[in-house]
Every structure is written in structure tokens, then in C-alpha cells.
Design a protein around this motif. Structure first.
Motif, PDB file in Angstrom:
ATOM      1  N   GLY A  15       0.815  -1.201   0.000  1.00 14.97           N
ATOM      2  CA  GLY A  15       0.000   0.000   0.000  1.00 14.97           C
ATOM      3  C   GLY A  15       0.850   1.253   0.000  1.00 14.97           C
ATOM      4  N   GLY A  16       0.687   2.106  -1.041  1.00 16.92           N
ATOM      5  CA  GLY A  16       1.418   3.355  -1.095  1.00 16.92           C
ATOM      6  C   GLY A  16       2.919   3.139  -1.139  1.00 16.92           C
ATOM      7  N   CYS A  17       3.651   4.101  -0.590  1.00 20.74           N
ATOM      8  CA  CYS A  17       5.113   4.016  -0.634  1.00 20.74           C
ATOM      9  C   CYS A  17       5.675   2.944   0.285  1.00 20.74           C
ATOM     10  CB  CYS A  17       5.714   5.383  -0.294  1.00 20.74           C
ATOM     11  SG  CYS A  17       5.490   6.604  -1.608  1.00 20.74           S
ATOM     12  N   ALA A  18       4.833   2.345   1.145  1.00 22.05           N
ATOM     13  CA  ALA A  18       5.298   1.238   1.975  1.00 22.05           C
ATOM     14  C   ALA A  18       5.566  -0.008   1.147  1.00 22.05           C
ATOM     15  CB  ALA A  18       4.272   0.927   3.067  1.00 22.05           C
ATOM     16  N   PHE A  73       2.320   3.479  -7.294  1.00 24.15           N
ATOM     17  CA  PHE A  73       2.176   2.483  -6.234  1.00 24.15           C
ATOM     18  C   PHE A  73       0.763   1.918  -6.183  1.00 24.15           C
ATOM     19  CE2 PHE A  73       2.313   6.761  -4.047  1.00 24.15           C
ATOM     20  CZ  PHE A  73       0.955   6.916  -3.854  1.00 24.15           C
ATOM     21  N   THR A  74       0.609   0.888  -5.369  1.00 19.54           N
ATOM     22  CA  THR A  74      -0.674   0.228  -5.165  1.00 19.54           C
ATOM     23  C   THR A  74      -1.595   1.102  -4.317  1.00 19.54           C
ATOM     24  OG1 THR A  74       0.358  -0.925  -3.313  1.00 19.54           O
ATOM     25  CG2 THR A  74       0.254  -2.100  -5.408  1.00 19.54           C
ATOM     26  N   PRO A  75      -2.899   0.763  -4.230  1.00 23.41           N
ATOM     27  CA  PRO A  75      -3.841   1.624  -3.495  1.00 23.41           C
ATOM     28  C   PRO A  75      -3.457   1.827  -2.032  1.00 23.41           C
ATOM     29  CG  PRO A  75      -5.029   0.006  -4.802  1.00 23.41           C
ATOM     30  CD  PRO A  75      -3.588  -0.378  -4.869  1.00 23.41           C
ATOM     31  N   CYS A 110      -1.459   0.326 -14.054  1.00 19.67           N
ATOM     32  CA  CYS A 110      -1.441  -1.135 -14.091  1.00 19.67           C
ATOM     33  C   CYS A 110      -2.796  -1.598 -13.552  1.00 19.67           C
ATOM     34  CB  CYS A 110      -0.311  -1.692 -13.234  1.00 19.67           C
ATOM     35  SG  CYS A 110       1.329  -1.115 -13.713  1.00 19.67           S
ATOM     36  N   TRP A 111      -3.502  -2.441 -14.309  1.00 22.39           N
ATOM     37  CA  TRP A 111      -4.900  -2.707 -13.952  1.00 22.39           C
ATOM     38  C   TRP A 111      -5.263  -4.182 -14.150  1.00 22.39           C
ATOM     39  CZ3 TRP A 111      -7.049   0.747 -11.153  1.00 22.39           C
ATOM     40  CH2 TRP A 111      -8.420   0.677 -10.869  1.00 22.39           C
ATOM     41  N   PRO A 112      -5.859  -4.793 -13.121  1.00 21.05           N
ATOM     42  CA  PRO A 112      -6.361  -6.166 -13.257  1.00 21.05           C
ATOM     43  C   PRO A 112      -7.715  -6.139 -13.980  1.00 21.05           C
ATOM     44  CG  PRO A 112      -6.718  -5.380 -11.018  1.00 21.05           C
ATOM     45  CD  PRO A 112      -6.022  -4.278 -11.761  1.00 21.05           C
ATOM     46  N   LYS A 151      -2.038  -0.528  -9.855  1.00 25.51           N
ATOM     47  CA  LYS A 151      -0.994   0.449  -9.526  1.00 25.51           C
ATOM     48  C   LYS A 151      -1.245   1.692 -10.359  1.00 25.51           C
ATOM     49  CE  LYS A 151       2.345  -3.353  -9.042  1.00 25.51           C
ATOM     50  NZ  LYS A 151       1.528  -4.394  -9.709  1.00 25.51           N
ATOM     51  N   TYR A 152      -0.923   2.845  -9.772  1.00 23.93           N
ATOM     52  CA  TYR A 152      -1.111   4.096 -10.514  1.00 23.93           C
ATOM     53  C   TYR A 152      -0.074   5.120 -10.080  1.00 23.93           C
ATOM     54  CZ  TYR A 152      -2.842   8.597 -12.011  1.00 23.93           C
ATOM     55  OH  TYR A 152      -2.916   9.851 -12.570  1.00 23.93           O
ATOM     56  N   GLY A 153       0.324   5.960 -11.022  1.00 23.37           N
ATOM     57  CA  GLY A 153       1.227   7.066 -10.717  1.00 23.37           C
ATOM     58  C   GLY A 153       1.485   7.886 -11.957  1.00 23.37           C
ATOM     59  N   LEU A 154       2.509   8.703 -11.891  1.00 28.09           N
ATOM     60  CA  LEU A 154       2.843   9.611 -12.984  1.00 28.09           C
ATOM     61  C   LEU A 154       4.347   9.597 -13.253  1.00 28.09           C
ATOM     62  CD1 LEU A 154       0.874  12.866 -11.967  1.00 28.09           C
ATOM     63  CD2 LEU A 154       0.169  11.166 -13.674  1.00 28.09           C
ATOM     64  N   ALA A 155       4.704   9.776 -14.507  1.00 28.48           N
ATOM     65  CA  ALA A 155       6.054  10.176 -14.880  1.00 28.48           C
ATOM     66  C   ALA A 155       5.982  11.674 -15.149  1.00 28.48           C
ATOM     67  CB  ALA A 155       6.527   9.426 -16.117  1.00 28.48           C
ATOM     68  N   VAL A 156       6.789  12.449 -14.457  1.00 28.86           N
ATOM     69  CA  VAL A 156       6.667  13.906 -14.478  1.00 28.86           C
ATOM     70  C   VAL A 156       7.952  14.546 -14.999  1.00 28.86           C
ATOM     71  CG1 VAL A 156       6.049  15.958 -13.139  1.00 28.86           C
ATOM     72  CG2 VAL A 156       5.206  13.721 -12.411  1.00 28.86           C
ATOM     73  N   THR A 157       7.784  15.535 -15.855  1.00 30.83           N
ATOM     74  CA  THR A 157       8.904  16.348 -16.333  1.00 30.83           C
ATOM     75  C   THR A 157       8.692  17.780 -15.866  1.00 30.83           C
ATOM     76  OG1 THR A 157       9.165  14.971 -18.301  1.00 30.83           O
ATOM     77  CG2 THR A 157      10.138  17.165 -18.374  1.00 30.83           C
ATOM     78  N   GLY A 158       9.752  18.360 -15.314  1.00 28.08           N
ATOM     79  CA  GLY A 158       9.671  19.738 -14.836  1.00 28.08           C
ATOM     80  C   GLY A 158      10.854  20.556 -15.296  1.00 28.08           C
ATOM     81  N   LEU A 159      10.841  21.812 -14.909  1.00 28.62           N
ATOM     82  CA  LEU A 159      11.925  22.738 -15.229  1.00 28.62           C
ATOM     83  C   LEU A 159      12.489  23.318 -13.941  1.00 28.62           C
ATOM     84  CD1 LEU A 159      10.308  24.692 -18.208  1.00 28.62           C
ATOM     85  CD2 LEU A 159      12.017  22.862 -18.347  1.00 28.62           C
TER      86      LEU A 159
END
Length: 333
Positions: A15-18, A73-75, A110-112, A151-159
């Protein structure tokens, strides 16, 4: 939205970052992985694998740098919309932790597909999009795979300005340490998964962006920082102290904790990731007379936690200081 046969957090083992790979194991994997930059690669790597910073930074031209990160991460909660918001805030935090501004993100899903209906996925994506919009960050597409666990999250690009970054190796003796969010998210999320109890303060904490804290740190001239996520406060402060060649002293009495966090530890809702964090930092930490409950909370695996700053900003409690290197990288008093 279709009714689920069980709560969302029960569709995943972690669960989460754990659910991160334990820090010691991860460092073993990455050891010796250094790859020379291709001769024809544009720009210059400013921050890479060396110290495990929150994102990679490449100088592309003059005072312009690209910040790149990914997190998923997972829910961590049962509400899919909130999970999407939390996961997005957590991924965006890596850019803020480097002193950058997120510009564009892509979804990672990522989805079942034979187990969870797609309208649940829609809510997750909607939560992520709302959080990115709050950050002023575009969301443009992404990638999805069929997976046994959601699982869900983002790939992020910043400046960012490459000469005004927040990084883990810029700490010096005499700098105070400040923390911008309270701890206890891991144990409260674990209690939520086990019992279904909802902790609104924890959700509000995880969905609060670190944008204002990052901007305040830059305005104050701070140059050393990291965010506090899956390796816990002690794990992240250890990495900062090690990268900077200093000892970090933490005043346990000054560290803020979420309401109910201590009770969650006493009642046994301690994630495995939290215990692994504590085992990892114990050989390099002088705990003095600190009790086991406090040690666990200081090592608690956070999801979308705050920034740990080597400096002071308004509203963030000072929880310690950096000192010249001693026999231990971390001291808790």
C-alpha cells in the motif's frame, strides 16, 4: 461506479510508498550501475544516481534544466479518486523536492482488467488529473498494462534553474533541519487497510502539494532538501547526511505526528516497510534512550510526505540540525 466485491486496498498486497523495495536492497541493486553519458547526448547531467536524489536533472541550456521523475504504487486508500490524487501529489513532489516546477506528466496505470471494472480506473485517473491541474501541470497520455495488482502514478517532467536546485548533498554543519508535514501516514494507512477507518487528516496531508514549501525554500536561499516518502524520516535524513558528509541530529520531541499515529503503533498497525526502514538505519543511528514506539514513527514509511529542508521557512517546525561528521550519521535525542 460499479460495486466492488472487496475494498480497493485489499486488491493489493502492499500500500502506497510502503510497498517500495527496501532501501538496503535497492542500493545493492543500483551499486555499480553507473553508466557513462553517451557522447552524443544533449545537455549535462547535474543530478543522477550518485546520492539517490528525488529526480534526475539535466542542464539543457544556460539557466534551464529539465527535471525528470516517476512514481507509482498500489492503493493506499479505498476511495479511487483519493488514491489518484495522492499518487499524483506524491509523484509531483519529487520535482518540488529538487526545486523545480512540474510542466507535463504522463499516466502509468497497471490494472487487473478481469477483476476491477474500468469505471474505477476512470476515477483514479480523474483524481490524478485534478491534482496535476492544481499543480499547473499538463497530463498528456500515458501507458497501461494488464497487471494482477492495481498500480497508478505519474512520470513527471519539470523545469528548474540548475544553479538553484534543492539537492541532498548540499548540507553543511550548523544548518537547521525543518519538516513541512507531520509523520504517521504509514501506520494510519495500514490501519485504514485493516479496519476501514478513514483518517481525513491523513488524506488532507497526502493530497497537499509541496509547491509552496519548495518555493519558500528557494526564496529563503535553501539549497539542501529531500522529500520524506517510503524510506521514512530516518531513512531520508540518513541519505541526506551521508551525501553531505555530516551528522544529522533529530530532536524527537520536536517532530510533528498526525493524530492517532501513536495509537496505531500501539495497536500493532505497523507496515512491513516501516520495520524494514528501522532495521536499515539502526546500524548508523545513535538512538540514545528513544523508545521503540518513537523509533518506529520516525522510520514510518510515508506516502506523499513533506519536505525535509536544511534551513528554515515560515510554518515548518525545526526538528534538528546538521553537525560535523561523527561516529553516527544520525543521532536521535
Amino acid at each position: 461506479m460499479a460495486a466492488l466485491t472487496k475494498r480497493l486496498t485489499h486488491y493489493a498486497t502492499g500500500g502506497g510508498c510502503a510497498c517500495k523495495i527496501p532501501p538496503g536492497e535497492l542500493e545493492d541493486v543500483l551499486a555499480g550501475l553507473g553508466v557513462a553519458a553517451p557522447a552524443n547526448a544533449p545537455g549535462e547531467i547535474v543530478v543522477g544516481l550518485e546520492n539517490g536524489d528525488d529526480a534526475a536533472v539535466v542542464r539543457v541550456a544556460g539557466d534551464n534544466a529539465v527535471v525528470s521523475t516517476v512514481d507509482f504504487f498500489t492503493p493506499v486508500v479505498d476511495d479511487p479518486f483519493d488514491w489518484g490524487r495522492i499518487a499524483a501529489a506524491n509523484a509531483l513532489s519529487d520535482v518540488y523536492a529538487m526545486g523545480g516546477r512540474p510542466v507535463v506528466a504522463v499516466n502509468l496505470l497497471c490494472w487487473p482488467r478481469d477483476v476491477l471494472p474500468y469505471d474505477v480506473a476512470v476515477e483514479v485517473l480523474r483524481g490524478g488529473a485534478q491534482m496535476a491541474a492544481q499543480a499547473g501541470c499538463h497530463v498528456a497520455g500515458g501507458h497501461s498494462v494488464d497487471d494482477p495488482q492495481p498500480k497508478y502514478g505519474l512520470a513527471v517532467t519539470g523545469l528548474a534553474d540548475p544553479d538553484r536546485l534543492l539537492r541532498s548533498d548540499a548540507g553543511e554543519p550548523g544548518m537547521p533541519l525543518s519538516l513541512t508535514k507531520p509523520l504517521g501516514l504509514g501506520v494510519l494507512n495500514n490501519r485504514h487497510k485493516a479496519t476501514g477507518e478513514v483518517f481525513p487528516e491523513a488524506i488532507a496531508t497526502m493530497t497537499r502539494l509541496n509547491d509552496e514549501a519548495s518555493a519558500a525554500a528557494l526564496a529563503a536561499g535553501i539549497r539542501c532538501a529531500t522529500d520524506v516518502t517510503g524510506f521514512g524520516l530516518l531513512g531520508h535524513v540518513y541519505k541526506l547526511a551521508r551525501a553531505s558528509g555530516v551528522t544529522a541530529v533529530i530532536d524527537a520531541a520536536a517532530v510533528p505526528f498526525l493524530e492517532g499515529a501513536r495509537e496505531a503503533v500501539r495497536d500493532g498497525y505497523v507496515p512491513g516497510g516501516t520495520r524494514r526502514n528501522l532495521a536499515w538505519v539502526t546500524p548508523v543511528t545513535d538512538f540514545g534512550t528513544t523508545d521503540e514506539e518513537t523509533r518506529l514513527l520516525l522510520a514510518d514509511a510515508q506516502t506523499s510526505g513533506g519536505l525535509l529542508l536544511a534551513g528554515e521557512i515560515p510554518g515548518a517546525p525545526v526538528i534538528g540540525e546538521l553537525r560535523p561528521p561523527g561516529p553516527h550519521a544520525v543521532v536521535v535525542r
